[in-house]
Design a protein around this motif. Structure first.
Motif, PDB file in Angstrom:
ATOM      1  N   GLU A 115       4.674   1.020   2.107  1.00  0.00           N
ATOM      2  CA  GLU A 115       4.111   0.695   3.247  1.00  0.00           C
ATOM      3  C   GLU A 115       4.127  -1.411   2.419  1.00  0.00           C
ATOM      4  O   GLU A 115       4.763  -1.805   1.273  1.00  0.00           O
ATOM      5  CB  GLU A 115       2.495   0.352   2.851  1.00  0.00           C
ATOM      6  N   ARG A 120      -2.648  -3.627   3.388  1.00  0.00           N
ATOM      7  CA  ARG A 120      -2.612  -2.448   4.183  1.00  0.00           C
ATOM      8  C   ARG A 120      -2.659  -0.641   2.487  1.00  0.00           C
ATOM      9  O   ARG A 120      -2.949   0.181   3.049  1.00  0.00           O
ATOM     10  CB  ARG A 120      -1.446  -2.503   4.990  1.00  0.00           C
ATOM     11  N   ASP A 142       9.441  -3.156   0.692  1.00  0.00           N
ATOM     12  CA  ASP A 142       9.717  -3.143   2.145  1.00  0.00           C
ATOM     13  C   ASP A 142      10.678  -1.969   2.335  1.00  0.00           C
ATOM     14  O   ASP A 142      12.070  -1.567   1.945  1.00  0.00           O
ATOM     15  CB  ASP A 142      10.888  -4.360   2.546  1.00  0.00           C
ATOM     16  N   ASP A 162       7.272   4.996  11.494  1.00  0.00           N
ATOM     17  CA  ASP A 162       6.602   4.278  12.850  1.00  0.00           C
ATOM     18  C   ASP A 162       5.995   3.138  12.471  1.00  0.00           C
ATOM     19  O   ASP A 162       5.487   2.658  11.715  1.00  0.00           O
ATOM     20  CB  ASP A 162       5.265   5.270  12.660  1.00  0.00           C
TER      21      ASP A 162
HETATM   22  N1  SAM Z   1       2.312   5.592  10.254  1.00  0.00           N
HETATM   23  C1  SAM Z   1       0.610   4.714  10.377  1.00  0.00           C
HETATM   24  C2  SAM Z   1      -0.033   6.029  10.614  1.00  0.00           C
HETATM   25  O1  SAM Z   1       0.283   6.893  11.090  1.00  0.00           O
HETATM   26  O2  SAM Z   1      -1.456   5.651  10.135  1.00  0.00           O
HETATM   27  C3  SAM Z   1       1.112   3.543  11.004  1.00  0.00           C
HETATM   28  C4  SAM Z   1       2.069   2.702  10.889  1.00  0.00           C
HETATM   29  S1  SAM Z   1       1.840   1.068  12.143  1.00  0.00           S
HETATM   30  C5  SAM Z   1       2.291   1.002  13.378  1.00  0.00           C
HETATM   31  C6  SAM Z   1       3.366   0.218  10.760  1.00  0.00           C
HETATM   32  C7  SAM Z   1       2.907   0.071   9.768  1.00  0.00           C
HETATM   33  O3  SAM Z   1       4.535  -0.323   8.485  1.00  0.00           O
HETATM   34  C8  SAM Z   1       1.908  -0.952   9.295  1.00  0.00           C
HETATM   35  O4  SAM Z   1       1.159  -1.250   8.087  1.00  0.00           O
HETATM   36  C9  SAM Z   1       2.624  -2.215   8.555  1.00  0.00           C
HETATM   37  O5  SAM Z   1       2.554  -3.323   7.445  1.00  0.00           O
HETATM   38  C10 SAM Z   1       4.489  -1.644   8.181  1.00  0.00           C
HETATM   39  N2  SAM Z   1       5.088  -2.593   7.988  1.00  0.00           N
HETATM   40  C11 SAM Z   1       6.204  -3.537   8.896  1.00  0.00           C
HETATM   41  N3  SAM Z   1       7.320  -3.604   8.223  1.00  0.00           N
HETATM   42  C12 SAM Z   1       7.046  -2.937   7.221  1.00  0.00           C
HETATM   43  C13 SAM Z   1       8.878  -2.693   6.476  1.00  0.00           C
HETATM   44  N4  SAM Z   1       9.806  -3.658   6.515  1.00  0.00           N
HETATM   45  N5  SAM Z   1       8.193  -2.087   5.747  1.00  0.00           N
HETATM   46  C14 SAM Z   1       7.530  -0.972   4.942  1.00  0.00           C
HETATM   47  N6  SAM Z   1       6.077  -0.737   5.491  1.00  0.00           N
HETATM   48  C15 SAM Z   1       6.059  -2.388   7.264  1.00  0.00           C
END
Ligand code: SAM
Length: 294
Positions: A115, A120, A142, A162
């Motif tokens: 994450e 978060r 990342d 996701d």
């Molecule tokens: N799968 C989670 C669940 O079911 O509880 C929900 C995920 S949410 C749709 C997307 C998440 O990806 C967010 O918390 C966001 O901060 C994170 N995110 C965005 N870009 C990212 C990256 N490059 N690497 C890792 N996490 C990332």
């Protein structure tokens, strides 16, 4: 007239965290107080009548049961990880799907839950703790920086992706945008394009992990640019790595928009019919020895 999703009667769903409690015991407990049944497609999912409020229920507070919708609960099942596997949850917070994966894996094997956002990450850790998911390693990073060549990931068999999306399948309340007269303004279009660019990059990255056999891509968006278009755009790359688009929950009637050959493999849920709009795609590497069945 106004059209509101919140006016539609919507069944409530709760997923039994089988790391802490079996489905039979949860059913017995809830039956004392509620009309409850078991979902036919996701066996650890319970269905309650609309407006049932379980937020303060002791089983929810203790992490034995998670309030998680049906479409969201289909994602980890679609990935089908087996106990003992190594799995990456690429965009993990708040962790609902992470801990569902842990339950499907019976707490065995390893889940690397990545994450990017620091705040978060805290929520993700809380979810993992509440669920009692001891095989989860939370990584504040990342996903795009996790090298597919890193020996630390040389045993990873599955990736759940996701990514951040517009949320247009869940956050909308008014349904006006479904009317023919509705036009998106340019800032919406710009935002969607940016999201789609990230989604595509993240999916391409997932495809590059050499030992991975299964990849699930999911969004809670109804927009084709974040869904079918992303999948379509990576097909040549996926195929060069030996991946094939594979049917998710064949018994489910609503499939991807028919915009390319193979879109029938994709799964959609419908804003009106299912009261939420989700999208799920599954890639399986040809010759992979562990086809999971639903
Ligand atoms: N799968 C989670 C669940 O079911 O509880 C929900 C995920 S949410 C749709 C997307 C998440 O990806 C967010 O918390 C966001 O901060 C994170 N995110 C965005 N870009 C990212 C990256 N490059 N690497 C890792 N996490 C990332």
């Amino acid at each position: 007239t106004s059209y509101k999703i919140s006016d539609l009667p919507k069944p409530r769903y709760a997923r039994v965290n089988t790391l802490k409690m079996d489905v039979e015991s949860a059913l017995l407990e809830f039956k004392k107080q509620y009309e409850v049944s078991q979902d036919a497609m996701v066996p650890d999912l319970l269905i309650f009548p609309p407006r049932t409020d379980l937020h303060d229920h002791p089983l929810v507070k203790s992490g034995s049961v998670f309030l998680q919708g049906k479409a969201s609960s289909m994602v980890a099942v679609a990935l089908g990880p087996k106990p003992g596997w190594e799995v990456i949850d690429a965009c993990a917070a708040p962790g609902n799907k992470t801990v569902h994966l842990a339950a499907l894996m019976k707490g065995k094997g390893k889940i690397i839950a990545c994450e990017l956002n620091k705040e978060r990450v805290k929520r993700l850790k809380d979810t993992v703790k509440l669920a009692g998911a001891t095989n989860v390693k939370v990584k504040h990073d990342d996903f795009l920086n996790m090298s597919s060549e890193d020996p630390a990931y040389s045993k990873v068999q599955a990736i759940l992706l996701d990514p951040s999306c517009s949320g247009s399948g869940t956050v909308v309340d008014r349904l006006d945008h479904l009317l023919p007269s509705y036009t998106a303004d340019s800032s919406d279009v710009n935002r969607l394009e940016k999201l789609a660019a990230f989604q595509k990059k993240a999916l391409e990255h997932a495809l590059s992990f050499p030992t991975v056999e299964r990849i699930v891509y999911s969004t809670c968006s109804i927009n084709q640019v974040e869904n079918e278009d992303v999948i379509n755009s990576v097909l040549p790359l996926a195929s060069s790595y030996g991946f094939e688009l594979t049917t998710v929950f064949p018994q489910w009637p609503r499939r991807g928009h028919p915009v390319f050959d193979g879109s029938q493999h994709l799964l959609r849920t419908d804003l009106i019919e299912d009261k939420e709009g989700f999208f799920i795609a599954l890639f399986v590497r040809k010759g992979a020895s562990t086809p999971a069945k639903h």
